[in-house]
Structures are given as structure tokens and as C-alpha cells.
Motif scaffolding. Structure first.
Motif, PDB file in Angstrom:
ATOM      1  N   ARG A 112       0.828  -1.205   0.000  1.00  0.00           N
ATOM      2  CA  ARG A 112       0.000   0.000   0.000  1.00  0.00           C
ATOM      3  C   ARG A 112       0.864   1.257   0.000  1.00  0.00           C
ATOM      4  NH1 ARG A 112      -4.633  -1.743   4.464  1.00  0.00           N
ATOM      5  NH2 ARG A 112      -5.696  -3.273   3.134  1.00  0.00           N
ATOM      6  N   ALA A 113       1.984   1.214   0.718  1.00  0.00           N
ATOM      7  CA  ALA A 113       2.877   2.375   0.732  1.00  0.00           C
ATOM      8  C   ALA A 113       3.463   2.632  -0.647  1.00  0.00           C
ATOM      9  CB  ALA A 113       3.995   2.163   1.758  1.00  0.00           C
ATOM     10  N   ALA A 114       3.817   1.560  -1.369  1.00  0.00           N
ATOM     11  CA  ALA A 114       4.353   1.725  -2.722  1.00  0.00           C
ATOM     12  C   ALA A 114       3.295   2.326  -3.645  1.00  0.00           C
ATOM     13  CB  ALA A 114       4.833   0.386  -3.260  1.00  0.00           C
ATOM     14  N   ALA A 115       2.054   1.847  -3.534  1.00  0.00           N
ATOM     15  CA  ALA A 115       0.980   2.392  -4.372  1.00  0.00           C
ATOM     16  C   ALA A 115       0.693   3.854  -4.019  1.00  0.00           C
ATOM     17  CB  ALA A 115      -0.282   1.552  -4.211  1.00  0.00           C
ATOM     18  N   ALA A 116       0.683   4.151  -2.703  1.00  0.00           N
ATOM     19  CA  ALA A 116       0.446   5.533  -2.291  1.00  0.00           C
ATOM     20  C   ALA A 116       1.578   6.445  -2.737  1.00  0.00           C
ATOM     21  CB  ALA A 116       0.285   5.602  -0.769  1.00  0.00           C
ATOM     22  N   GLY A 117       2.818   5.963  -2.661  1.00  0.00           N
ATOM     23  CA  GLY A 117       3.947   6.766  -3.106  1.00  0.00           C
ATOM     24  C   GLY A 117       3.889   7.062  -4.589  1.00  0.00           C
ATOM     25  N   GLU A 118       3.485   6.076  -5.385  1.00  0.00           N
ATOM     26  CA  GLU A 118       3.358   6.287  -6.827  1.00  0.00           C
ATOM     27  C   GLU A 118       2.278   7.315  -7.129  1.00  0.00           C
ATOM     28  OE1 GLU A 118       3.867   5.887 -10.939  1.00  0.00           O
ATOM     29  OE2 GLU A 118       5.143   5.340  -9.235  1.00  0.00           O
ATOM     30  N   TYR A 119       1.171   7.272  -6.383  1.00  0.00           N
ATOM     31  CA  TYR A 119       0.107   8.250  -6.593  1.00  0.00           C
ATOM     32  C   TYR A 119       0.554   9.651  -6.188  1.00  0.00           C
ATOM     33  CZ  TYR A 119      -3.998  11.062  -5.504  1.00  0.00           C
ATOM     34  OH  TYR A 119      -4.893  12.093  -5.414  1.00  0.00           O
ATOM     35  N   LEU A 120       1.219   9.762  -5.038  1.00  0.00           N
ATOM     36  CA  LEU A 120       1.615  11.082  -4.546  1.00  0.00           C
ATOM     37  C   LEU A 120       2.666  11.725  -5.434  1.00  0.00           C
ATOM     38  CD1 LEU A 120       1.776  10.409  -0.692  1.00  0.00           C
ATOM     39  CD2 LEU A 120      -0.008  11.605  -1.974  1.00  0.00           C
ATOM     40  N   ARG A 121       3.551  10.916  -6.040  1.00  0.00           N
ATOM     41  CA  ARG A 121       4.553  11.486  -6.933  1.00  0.00           C
ATOM     42  C   ARG A 121       3.917  12.083  -8.189  1.00  0.00           C
ATOM     43  NH1 ARG A 121       7.700   7.115  -5.006  1.00  0.00           N
ATOM     44  NH2 ARG A 121       6.849   5.725  -6.604  1.00  0.00           N
ATOM     45  N   GLY A 122       2.757  11.583  -8.577  1.00  0.00           N
ATOM     46  CA  GLY A 122       2.075  12.105  -9.754  1.00  0.00           C
ATOM     47  C   GLY A 122       0.952  13.068  -9.436  1.00  0.00           C
ATOM     48  N   ALA A 123       0.754  13.402  -8.153  1.00  0.00           N
ATOM     49  CA  ALA A 123      -0.315  14.320  -7.756  1.00  0.00           C
ATOM     50  C   ALA A 123       0.215  15.748  -7.743  1.00  0.00           C
ATOM     51  CB  ALA A 123      -0.864  13.932  -6.378  1.00  0.00           C
ATOM     52  N   LEU A 124      -0.474  16.634  -8.423  1.00  0.00           N
ATOM     53  CA  LEU A 124      -0.010  18.013  -8.552  1.00  0.00           C
ATOM     54  C   LEU A 124      -0.281  18.845  -7.306  1.00  0.00           C
ATOM     55  CD1 LEU A 124       1.408  19.624 -10.798  1.00  0.00           C
ATOM     56  CD2 LEU A 124      -0.824  20.433 -11.532  1.00  0.00           C
ATOM     57  N   TRP A 125      -1.082  18.339  -6.381  1.00  0.00           N
ATOM     58  CA  TRP A 125      -1.467  19.140  -5.225  1.00  0.00           C
ATOM     59  C   TRP A 125      -0.592  18.894  -4.000  1.00  0.00           C
ATOM     60  CZ3 TRP A 125      -2.577  16.313  -0.921  1.00  0.00           C
ATOM     61  CH2 TRP A 125      -2.890  14.974  -1.110  1.00  0.00           C
ATOM     62  N   VAL A 126       0.229  17.863  -4.013  1.00  0.00           N
ATOM     63  CA  VAL A 126       0.937  17.476  -2.798  1.00  0.00           C
ATOM     64  C   VAL A 126       1.964  18.535  -2.386  1.00  0.00           C
ATOM     65  CG1 VAL A 126       2.452  15.750  -1.764  1.00  0.00           C
ATOM     66  CG2 VAL A 126       0.560  15.034  -3.230  1.00  0.00           C
ATOM     67  N   LEU A 127       2.890  18.859  -3.285  1.00  0.00           N
ATOM     68  CA  LEU A 127       3.914  19.858  -2.948  1.00  0.00           C
ATOM     69  C   LEU A 127       3.312  21.235  -2.675  1.00  0.00           C
ATOM     70  CD1 LEU A 127       7.172  19.324  -5.041  1.00  0.00           C
ATOM     71  CD2 LEU A 127       6.871  19.296  -2.582  1.00  0.00           C
ATOM     72  N   PRO A 128       2.384  21.747  -3.504  1.00  0.00           N
ATOM     73  CA  PRO A 128       1.786  23.048  -3.173  1.00  0.00           C
ATOM     74  C   PRO A 128       1.065  23.051  -1.833  1.00  0.00           C
ATOM     75  CG  PRO A 128       1.404  22.545  -5.474  1.00  0.00           C
ATOM     76  CD  PRO A 128       1.991  21.306  -4.864  1.00  0.00           C
ATOM     77  N   GLY A 129       0.337  21.979  -1.528  1.00  0.00           N
ATOM     78  CA  GLY A 129      -0.342  21.926  -0.238  1.00  0.00           C
ATOM     79  C   GLY A 129       0.629  21.912   0.926  1.00  0.00           C
ATOM     80  N   THR A 130       1.710  21.141   0.793  1.00  0.00           N
ATOM     81  CA  THR A 130       2.718  21.102   1.852  1.00  0.00           C
ATOM     82  C   THR A 130       3.406  22.453   1.999  1.00  0.00           C
ATOM     83  OG1 THR A 130       3.095  18.763   1.367  1.00  0.00           O
ATOM     84  CG2 THR A 130       4.775  19.899   2.658  1.00  0.00           C
ATOM     85  N   ALA A 131       3.719  23.086   0.860  1.00  0.00           N
ATOM     86  CA  ALA A 131       4.378  24.391   0.903  1.00  0.00           C
ATOM     87  C   ALA A 131       3.483  25.443   1.551  1.00  0.00           C
ATOM     88  CB  ALA A 131       4.767  24.817  -0.504  1.00  0.00           C
ATOM     89  N   ALA A 132       2.181  25.402   1.281  1.00  0.00           N
ATOM     90  CA  ALA A 132       1.267  26.368   1.890  1.00  0.00           C
ATOM     91  C   ALA A 132       1.222  26.193   3.409  1.00  0.00           C
ATOM     92  CB  ALA A 132      -0.126  26.210   1.293  1.00  0.00           C
ATOM     93  N   ALA A 133       1.191  24.943   3.866  1.00  0.00           N
ATOM     94  CA  ALA A 133       1.172  24.699   5.309  1.00  0.00           C
ATOM     95  C   ALA A 133       2.461  25.185   5.969  1.00  0.00           C
ATOM     96  CB  ALA A 133       0.965  23.205   5.572  1.00  0.00           C
ATOM     97  N   LEU A 134       3.600  24.923   5.332  1.00  0.00           N
ATOM     98  CA  LEU A 134       4.871  25.389   5.890  1.00  0.00           C
ATOM     99  C   LEU A 134       4.969  26.912   5.877  1.00  0.00           C
ATOM    100  CD1 LEU A 134       7.339  22.777   4.322  1.00  0.00           C
ATOM    101  CD2 LEU A 134       6.467  22.860   6.671  1.00  0.00           C
ATOM    102  N   ALA A 135       4.415  27.544   4.829  1.00  0.00           N
ATOM    103  CA  ALA A 135       4.439  29.001   4.770  1.00  0.00           C
ATOM    104  C   ALA A 135       3.600  29.618   5.887  1.00  0.00           C
ATOM    105  CB  ALA A 135       3.928  29.471   3.406  1.00  0.00           C
ATOM    106  N   LEU A 136       2.452  29.034   6.157  1.00  0.00           N
ATOM    107  CA  LEU A 136       1.625  29.532   7.256  1.00  0.00           C
ATOM    108  C   LEU A 136       2.337  29.377   8.590  1.00  0.00           C
ATOM    109  CD1 LEU A 136      -1.875  28.157   6.168  1.00  0.00           C
ATOM    110  CD2 LEU A 136      -1.059  30.513   6.035  1.00  0.00           C
ATOM    111  N   LEU A 137       3.014  28.256   8.788  1.00  0.00           N
ATOM    112  CA  LEU A 137       3.752  28.035  10.031  1.00  0.00           C
ATOM    113  C   LEU A 137       4.910  29.026  10.158  1.00  0.00           C
ATOM    114  CD1 LEU A 137       4.344  26.360  12.566  1.00  0.00           C
ATOM    115  CD2 LEU A 137       5.676  24.798  11.123  1.00  0.00           C
ATOM    116  N   ALA A 138       5.652  29.229   9.054  1.00  0.00           N
ATOM    117  CA  ALA A 138       6.770  30.168   9.096  1.00  0.00           C
ATOM    118  C   ALA A 138       6.284  31.590   9.350  1.00  0.00           C
ATOM    119  CB  ALA A 138       7.552  30.099   7.785  1.00  0.00           C
ATOM    120  N   GLY A 139       5.162  31.966   8.724  1.00  0.00           N
ATOM    121  CA  GLY A 139       4.635  33.305   8.944  1.00  0.00           C
ATOM    122  C   GLY A 139       4.210  33.540  10.377  1.00  0.00           C
ATOM    123  N   SER A 140       3.563  32.538  10.977  1.00  0.00           N
ATOM    124  CA  SER A 140       3.139  32.700  12.376  1.00  0.00           C
ATOM    125  C   SER A 140       4.329  32.817  13.316  1.00  0.00           C
ATOM    126  CB  SER A 140       2.254  31.523  12.776  1.00  0.00           C
ATOM    127  OG  SER A 140       2.992  30.304  12.722  1.00  0.00           O
TER     128      SER A 140
END
Length: 454
Positions: free
Chosen positions: A9-37
Motif C-alpha cells: 500500500r505504501a508503494a501504491a500511495a507513493g506512486e500516486y503522490l509522486r504524480g499528484a499536482l497538489w501534494v507539494l503546493p499543499g505542503t508548501a502552503a502549510a509550511l508558509a503559514l507556520l513560518a509566517g506565524s
């Protein structure tokens, strides 16, 4: 079994996440909010060496800066998404729709979009930390961070335009597909002795284990089946190859039998182990599917050779890259993935493509579409010469000779001018002389008799 299940399941999830366009932007937005606070709580005294880097304006100035940056970044994000969609449409229509997944997995595109989303989230959230009242304490360092992100986004925009132009070049696309296919082959095929393995032949009394869902076989991990099969003194053969389409409840996903004769003793346990070992999804991937990489390259060549495009040189470029991939495959062990237990008894086998299958996929359709063009026929013969130099197995050399004869036969019937056929005849004759050093095998090529399509 639980560890195996989690691993699959981890291999399948990793393959999906590598091809998902929202993963990095979503993570970056969360980190930006944390850094701003965190930065909004930092106050820099006037005597600090960092004070010249802090935003010098008032609270109204800070709010205006944050509003301007946020509104500008929204426009830039719309521009980037528009360019991305145009690129995807161009790649789909001009090259192959099966290349869209490669563009979605492109890491630079994900990083650029993540930078823009992080800048917008940081600037918008910063409005809540800047009070508009007179004499309010301004989080100067946090506002400076927003300005720094704005300049970073400007640089990323220039980089994105540069990258998007290069990413739709035919050389870039073909090279990326070849590199991905080579990585897959190196990860899942042994380097030696360069032969095609065949698994055990199921007896007539073998029990058919159907698939639980319909889709394409994406990965096969024979390991989970070993312990279950060994515990029942059984043998399991996975019938479809990676990349084949299966329909739930119809054709068998695997055949299992007891070494003592008859069906296995605990078929439900084998069915559960098979379900965890074989990953089925809605589309083909390059996780283990080397043939899918060849399929993508062939699609590009076929589009180039179509009457609507009529670009034989692109077909020749694809054949040049295919020759490098086939040369690498010629020195590796292909065919069925056969696994034995600790005592050396074969317990699990998963069907896989032989070298002749890869060769036929790489040459067959391109030969039929481009046989009237001497440059394409010569490129096919050069590919086969490279493949012949990389193999030592007699069956593989015979497969190369078979393909060379087909190229020569189609060239004779499709190329109109005798002068154009002369170079093809000469190169073909030299190739057949080279491959004739090894006599052809008596039987059919392994993996060719079942008529599978790639």
C-alpha cells in the motif's frame, strides 16, 4: 503479512503522490503559514545587525504590500496553470496521451507551483498579523519575508517559462521516457545471464484465482505469496503480465495447485495473499512496466509517421533512443519472475515479457507505418544491429533476425525506387550475416505464442 500489506500500500500511495499536482503546493502552503506565524512573533531591536533588513514602513504600508503581493501572485498562478494546461494539451495531441502522467510527475513544475502557492498563503495570512491601528507594532521581519518570497516567485516564473519551453522539445520528452524505463529495468530485472526465464507450466487441475477488481496490473510482488504457498506445499503462477488489463471475476489472475496433486489446501489464504501481492489500478505505470516505456516511445514515432504530421526524422530519433534501451535489455534476464523457497523449490512465478516481446513492440508498428521511408527502414536495421550486438542467447539472436527479415520484406514491397532500396538491402544483408552465426532455436520464442498485446 501485515508488513507486506503495508509495504504494497505504501508503494501504491507513493506512486500516486509522486504524480499528484497538489501534494507539494499543499505542503508548501502549510509550511508558509507556520513560518509566517513564527516570524510574526519575532521583534528586531534597532540596535540589531538584522534591523536594516526589516521592513521599515508603517502598518498601513505593510498591509498594502501584502495585499499587492497576494493579488499579483493569484494572477501569476492563473498564468502558470494556463501554460501548464496548454503544454499538456500539446503533448497529448502531438506526441501521446500516455505522456500526460510524465508531465504531472515533473518535479520542477510542482516546485514552481508550490512556490507561488506558498507566497500567496504567506502574504494573505500576514494580513491577520498586521494591525491597521495607529502606533501598532508591525511584524517587520514577517513582512520582509513576504517581499523575499515575491522576488523568489519572480525568479521561479522566469525559470518556469524556460523549463516549459524545454520540456516540450522532442529530445527532452524522449530522453525522459528512456531514463524512466531504464531505471525500471535496472530495478526489476537481473543483469545477467541475459536469458529469458520461464516459470512452471500449470497442470489441468490448477485452481483459478480471479481478480477482485478490474484494471491494469501495475505491480507484482511475488514475495507475499512465497510463505503462503510454501506453507501449503503449493505453487502459484500469476497469469497476466505487468501492464495487462484484467476484468474482475473472469479470466484468472493466478493459477494455483498443490505439489502433491490437485488444488491447494487453503485457497482463501492464497487468494488473500494474491490480493496483497498484485496491485491493480486504473492506468499503466512505469513502476515495473518496462513495456509501457517502449509503448510511449512507439506512440511518439507513430504520431510523427502519420500522414497528418509526416515527420520521419522524429521517428528516426525515437528509434535511436529505443536502440539504447533495447541494448540495455539485451544484457538482462527477462521473462517470468520465478521465486523459490529456502529449500530451492519453485513456489511463485509471475509472467513477464521476453526479449522478443520487447523487440516486437519496438519495431512492429513503426515498421508497418514507416516501411515506405528508407530512412526509417535504415534506422530499424541499425536498432536491430545494436540489439544483436548486445545479446548472446540464440533465441534472442533469432528474434533479431526475424525482425530484420520483416523489415527487408516490407521495404521491398513498399519502397518504390530500386536506388532507395539498395542501402536497406545492403545493411539488412550484413545484419543477417551477423545473426546467422547463431542457429535459430527449434521451438517458438518464449512469450510469443500467447498473442499478448502491449
Amino acid at each position: 503479512m501485515r508488513r507486506v500489506r503495508r509495504g504494497a500500500r505504501a508503494a501504491a500511495a507513493g506512486e500516486y503522490l509522486r504524480g499528484a499536482l497538489w501534494v507539494l503546493p499543499g505542503t508548501a502552503a502549510a509550511l508558509a503559514l507556520l513560518a509566517g506565524s513564527l516570524l510574526s512573533e519575532v521583534r528586531i531591536p534597532p540596535e540589531s545587525v538584522w534591523y536594516p533588513l526589516a521592513f521599515p514602513g508603517t502598518a498601513d504600508d505593510a498591509r498594502q504590500v501584502l495585499i499587492t503581493i497576494a493579488s499579483t501572485i493569484v494572477t501569476v498562478i492563473a498564468l502558470v496553470l494556463g501554460l501548464t494546461i496548454v503544454t499538456l494539451q500539446l503533448a497529448s495531441t502531438q506526441f501521446s496521451p500516455r505522456l500526460l502522467r510524465n508531465f504531472l510527475r515533473d518535479r520542477p513544475n510542482q516546485v514552481v507551483l508550490a512556490t507561488f502557492v506558498a507566497t500567496f498563503a504567506y502574504s494573505t495570512a500576514g494580513l491577520y498579523t498586521v494591525r491597521a491601528t495607529a502606533g501598532a507594532d508591525v511584524p517587520r521581519l514577517a513582512v520582509s519575508g513576504s517581499i523575499a518570497l515575491a522576488f523568489l516567485s519572480l525568479g521561479m516564473l522566469v525559470f518556469f517559462i524556460h523549463h516549459i519551453v524545454h520540456s516540450i522539445k522532442i529530445d527532452t520528452i524522449v530522453n525522459s521516457v528512456v531514463e524512466a524505463a531504464v531505471r525500471t529495468a535496472r530495478d526489476y530485472t537481473p543483469k545477467s545471464p541475459g536469458v529469458d526465464r520461464t516459470g512452471p507450466v500449470p497442470p489441468p487441475e490448477a485452481l483459478a484465482l480471479p481478480a477482485r477488481r478490474s484494471g491494469y496490473v501495475q505491480t507484482v510482488l511475488p514475495g507475499p505469496l512465497l510463505r503462503t504457498a510454501a506453507g501449503q506445499d503449493a505453487v502459484v503462477v500469476v497469469v497476466p503480465r505487468v501492464g495487462d488489463h484484467v476484468v474482475a471475476g473472469t479470466a484468472p489472475l493466478a493459477l494455483a495447485w498443490s505439489r502433491r496433486g490437485g488444488p491447494p489446501g487453503n485457497a482463501p489464504a492464497l487468494a488473500r495473499a494474491l490480493h496483497h501481492a498484485v496491485q491493480i489500478g486504473p492506468e499503466r505505470t512505469l513502476q515495473q512496466d518496462v513495456m509501457f516505456g517502449i509503448r510511449q516511445l512507439v506512440d511518439i514515432a507513430l504520431r510523427a509517421l502519420s500522414p497528418a504530421v509526416n515527420d520521419p526524422y522524429t521517428g528516426v530519433q525515437v528509434l535511436d533512443r529505443l536502440s539504447a534501451l533495447l541494448a540495455m535489455l539485451g544484457g538482462r534476464t527477462l521473462g517470468d519472475d520465478v521465486r523459490a523457497d529456502r529449500t530451492g523449490v519453485v513456489r511463485v512465478a509471475a509472467a513477464g515479457p521476453a526479449f522478443a516481446d520487447c523487440l516486437d513492440l519496438a519495431c512492429g508498428q513503426i515498421r508497418r507505418y514507416g516501411a515506405a521511408e528508407p530512412a526509417v527502414c535504415l534506422a530499424l536495421l541499425r536498432l536491430l544491429a545494436t540489439a544483436a550486438a548486445s545479446v548472446t542467447d540464440t533465441r534472442r539472436r533469432a528474434a533479431v533476425a526475424d525482425q530484420a527479415r520483416l523489415v527487408l520484406a516490407d521495404a521491398e514491397s513498399r519502397i518504390a525506387r530500386p536506388a532507395d532500396r539498395a542501402a536497406v538491402r545492403e545493411l539488412g544483408a550484413r545484419l543477417l550475416t551477423t545473426t546467422a552465426a547463431a542457429p535459430p532455436p527449434a521451438g517458438p520464442h518464449p512469450g510469443r505464442e500467447d498473442g499478448r498485446r502491449a
